[in-house]
Design a protein around this motif. Structure first.
Motif, short mmCIF file in Angstrom:
data_model
loop_
_atom_site.label_atom_id
_atom_site.label_comp_id
_atom_site.label_asym_id
_atom_site.label_seq_id
_atom_site.Cartn_x
_atom_site.Cartn_y
_atom_site.Cartn_z
N HIS A 153 -0.81 -37.30 -25.41
CA HIS A 153 -1.05 -36.17 -26.57
C HIS A 153 -1.97 -36.75 -27.23
O HIS A 153 -2.60 -36.71 -28.25
N LEU B 253 -5.66 -39.13 -19.75
CA LEU B 253 -5.97 -37.77 -20.17
C LEU B 253 -7.36 -38.37 -20.76
O LEU B 253 -8.08 -37.43 -20.80
N ASN C 89 -4.11 -34.05 -13.80
CA ASN C 89 -2.76 -33.54 -14.36
C ASN C 89 -1.59 -34.21 -14.16
O ASN C 89 -0.17 -34.84 -14.54
#
Length: 242
Positions: A234, A104, A207
């Protein structure tokens, strides 16, 4: 099966609420609306809850037939605390989460200019990333979609006999990861307008890279390992991109 379905569905509901009441208003801010914001949020929540129910039921019905499982949630549905099942998923989940955070962060650092500018102007609340991304998306994509794909492949190519082969599992891991990546396109398009093919491909593939990690964890260790990895990804990405 009923308790198992209901518990997994219930686990995903906070994510549905976070998207409908925290993220959706941000996406619609300043836009002409066909109905009051509260009505739109409620409608979105009901639709998402129904889709979540379908995914939860699909996994509860089919997962055990193809060797996929959510051992901790299954034990909880039976009124037990499965500490062994939890411990067996902690290390894989943490490793997957660190890898996911790296993906990410790299995705954010090397994003095309148009996407990078959007990321500077708009950021989902962390609670929505954790609850929806970490829990609800795993139920939808891995527990529901990936399980259904594995079951279909197992029935078609093995006649429903034995344990699904690695190929029969890996193809759904890849396909569900691509679907996971594609799910991010409508949100970006809502903020940027029509997306160039190159930007769409970047969003999907970036993703999907974590989707492969999550799919592998689900297959080898259980749904909770994929959830844990997604939550840590996250949290880690948030800490390094603040």
């Amino acid at each position: 099966m009923t308790k198992h379905f209901f518990l997994i569905w219930l686990a995903g509901i906070p994510g549905v609420a976070a998207i409908s009441w925290l993220v959706l208003p941000l996406l619609l801010e300043g836009r002409p609306l066909p109905a009051p914001q509260s009505v739109i949020s409620i409608t979105s929540a009901v639709q998402s809850a129904l889709l979540l129910a379908l995914a939860a039921w699909t996994g509860a019905k089919l997962a055990s037939q193809v060797g996929l499982h959510a051992p901790v949630l299954q034990a909880a549905a039976d009124g037990r605390l499965d500490m062994d099942g939890l411990r067996s998923q902690l290390l894989p989940g943490v490793i997957g989460g660190v890898l996911g955070a790296a993906i990410l962060v790299a995705f954010a650092r090397f994003a095309p200019e148009q996407l990078a500018s959007l990321q500077e102007r708009f950021s989902f609340p962390l609670v929505a990333r954790v609850l929806y991304g970490g829990i609800t998306e795993e139920i939808l994509v891995r527990w529901g979609l990936m399980t259904a794909m594995v079951w279909i492949g197992w029935r078609l190519f093995q006649g429903g006999a034995g344990t699904p082969s690695a190929l029969i599992v890996w193809l759904p891991i890849l396909l569900s990861a691509l679907a996971f990546g594609a799910l991010h396109l409508p949100v970006v398009a809502a903020m940027l307008g029509p997306l160039p093919a190159s930007l769409s491909a970047y969003i999907v593939l970036a993703n999907a890279a974590f989707g492969i990690v999550a799919g592998f964890l689900f297959w080898r260790y259980g749904l909770e390992a994929a959830m844990l990895a997604h939550v840590i990804a996250h949290l880690g990405a948030f800490a390094f991109t603040r």
